[in-house]
Motif scaffolding. Structure first.
Motif, short mmCIF file in Angstrom:
data_model
loop_
_atom_site.label_atom_id
_atom_site.label_comp_id
_atom_site.label_asym_id
_atom_site.label_seq_id
_atom_site.Cartn_x
_atom_site.Cartn_y
_atom_site.Cartn_z
N LYS A 1 0.82 -1.22 0.00
CA LYS A 1 0.00 0.00 0.00
C LYS A 1 0.85 1.26 0.00
O LYS A 1 0.49 2.27 -0.59
N LYS A 2 1.97 1.21 0.72
CA LYS A 2 2.73 2.44 0.99
C LYS A 2 3.89 2.72 0.03
O LYS A 2 4.38 3.85 -0.03
N ILE A 3 4.33 1.72 -0.71
CA ILE A 3 5.60 1.91 -1.43
C ILE A 3 5.53 3.02 -2.49
O ILE A 3 6.41 3.88 -2.55
N ILE A 4 4.47 3.02 -3.29
CA ILE A 4 4.39 4.05 -4.35
C ILE A 4 4.22 5.46 -3.74
O ILE A 4 4.97 6.38 -4.10
N PRO A 5 3.26 5.64 -2.79
CA PRO A 5 3.18 6.98 -2.17
C PRO A 5 4.47 7.42 -1.49
O PRO A 5 4.80 8.60 -1.49
N THR A 6 5.23 6.46 -0.93
CA THR A 6 6.47 6.85 -0.24
C THR A 6 7.56 7.23 -1.26
O THR A 6 8.36 8.13 -1.00
N ILE A 7 7.56 6.57 -2.42
CA ILE A 7 8.50 6.96 -3.48
C ILE A 7 8.17 8.41 -3.91
O ILE A 7 9.06 9.25 -4.03
N SER A 8 6.89 8.69 -4.07
CA SER A 8 6.49 10.06 -4.43
C SER A 8 6.93 11.05 -3.36
O SER A 8 7.46 12.12 -3.66
N LEU A 9 6.72 10.67 -2.09
CA LEU A 9 7.08 11.57 -0.99
C LEU A 9 8.59 11.84 -0.97
O LEU A 9 9.02 12.98 -0.78
N GLY A 10 9.37 10.79 -1.18
CA GLY A 10 10.84 10.94 -1.19
C GLY A 10 11.29 11.87 -2.31
O GLY A 10 12.15 12.72 -2.11
N LEU A 11 10.69 11.71 -3.49
CA LEU A 11 11.06 12.57 -4.63
C LEU A 11 10.59 14.01 -4.39
O LEU A 11 11.29 14.97 -4.69
N HIS A 12 9.38 14.12 -3.79
CA HIS A 12 8.81 15.45 -3.53
C HIS A 12 9.64 16.21 -2.49
O HIS A 12 9.98 17.37 -2.68
#
Ligand code: KG4
Ligand code: ZN
Length: 357
Positions: free
Chosen positions: A58-69
């Motif tokens: 559930k969290k991996i894609i949103p966390t990749i976005s957060l890290g890039l953001h």
């Protein structure tokens, strides 16, 4: 200067960081994003592996976005395909923890990282979680502006490891000692559970111990300091848990007065850790001394180590002590600079739950 997108999912934290560096000086965490599962697992009193893997999905894609953001590489948390492509164009490689850890958790990160690297046509750097912890002292932070000199005598203390390792140069390790049973973090977690302090036990127990210290409350009952005086550089912590259980049964530890017991438990664990690190430092000529891993977040351990080792000592900032992706990125920056372990075809990498250093 190179830039790495690092992903870590070995246990119960989905973590993503953007890390840059030239592989000679300290690496810089441009972002360090974490989706913690602590609240989820707390209700079971420990990490529930199947649940951890599902949560990573559930969290991996949103966390990749957060890290890039957080690194300023994308403007919104739901980037367009073009924006994501532009962000990945600014990345030189993707680093991923491939082990050791929980296999279900590892697989989620490995899958996401290898597919992302394949689509973006980037090399991938399969990284050992343990090596990541060791490289957390190569991250720039408020407290740290200079890289430790080799050889570095390192105490690794986490939920899974308690070891003394000599880092002779980049990626050159000599294991000097290990725990023969439980890890130091496990000792905190298991004794905290006996004191009914909740999960994770380390921070909970340490908070209670601090109250006893502030109020000058000392335990009349003393716990053993396992293997403190043994000639080798190994550790043993399982006896401590048993001693605490018996002490509770006998009434030597009063559960209505947990702070006193917590202080004695914390002191026993730290006495052993500092004692063994000191013994190793007397046997080995090291230019620097480091303490890494989740337990190095412990304030009393940091204080005692500072008193003992002074300016030779390196302990990462709090955000880099417990599991994070910045440390994985730091190890990978040095691997990329030396072209060691960089894999061209990302689809060939595999997770290994029992990977060794
Ligand atoms: O490195 P880490 O996040 O995960 C592993 O790779 O195992 O370490 C987690 C461990 C847990 O056992 C936790 O209780 C312990 O680190 N820990 C602490 C503190 N914060 C985390 N132990 C003692 N005092 C703390 N403040
Ligand atoms: Zn860890």
């Amino acid at each position: 200067m190179k830039r790495i997108l690092a992903i870590e999912t070995s246990c119960d934290e989905s973590a993503v960081a953007v890390v840059s560096g030239n592989g000679t000086d300290l690496a810089l965490a441009e972002s360090n994003a974490i989706a913690s599962q602590i609240a989820l697992h707390a209700q079971f009193g420990g990490v529930f592996p199947d649940l951890a893997a599902r949560e990573h999905v559930k969290k991996i894609i949103p966390t990749i976005s957060l890290g890039l953001h957080k690194a300023g590489l994308i403007g919104s948390l739901e980037p367009s395909k073009v924006e994501l492509e532009q962000a990945l164009a600014k990345i030189d490689a993707i680093a991923i923890t491939v082990g050791p850890g929980l296999i279900g958790s590892l697989l989620v990160g490995v899958n996401a990282a290898s597919q992302l690297a394949y689509l973006a046509n980037k090399p991938i750097i399969p990284t050992n979680h343990w090596e990541g912890h060791l490289y957390s002292v190569f991250l720039k932070s408020q407290n740290q502006t200079k890289a430790p000199d080799f050889p570095i005598l390192t105490l690794t203390v986490s939920g899974g490891h308690t070891s003394l390792i000599l880092i002779k140069g980049h990626f050159e390790y000599e294991i000097l000692g290990n725990t023969v049973d439980d890890a130091a973090g496990e000792a905190f977690d298991k004794t905290a559970r006996l004191l009914e302090l909740g999960y994770p036990g380390g921070p909970a127990l340490s908070k209670e111990a601090a109250i006893a210290r502030e109020n000058n409350l000392q335990s009349a009952f003393k716990l053993p300091r396992p293997m403190l005086d043994s000639a080798d550089l190994n550790f043993s912590f399982s006896g401590l848990k048993t001693a605490v259980r018996y002490a509770i049964d006998r009434g030597d530890i009063d559960l209505f007065n947990k702070q006193i017991a917590a202080r004695e438990i914390e002191d026993a664990i730290i006495d052993v850790l500092i004692g063994k690190l000191k013994k190793a430092s007397q046997q080995i000529e090291a230019s620097s001394i480091a303490i890494v891993g989740g337990v190095s977040a412990n304030r009393q351990l940091r204080l005692r180590a500072q008193q003992e080792f002074g300016s030779k000592l390196y302990i990462p900032d709090f955000e880099f002590t417990t599991d994070n992706a910045a440390m994985i990125g730091a190890a990978a920056i040095f691997r990329l600079a030396q072209n060691r372990g960089v894999v061209k075809n990302p689809l060939t990498i595999e997770a290994n739950a029992s990977l060794r250093l």
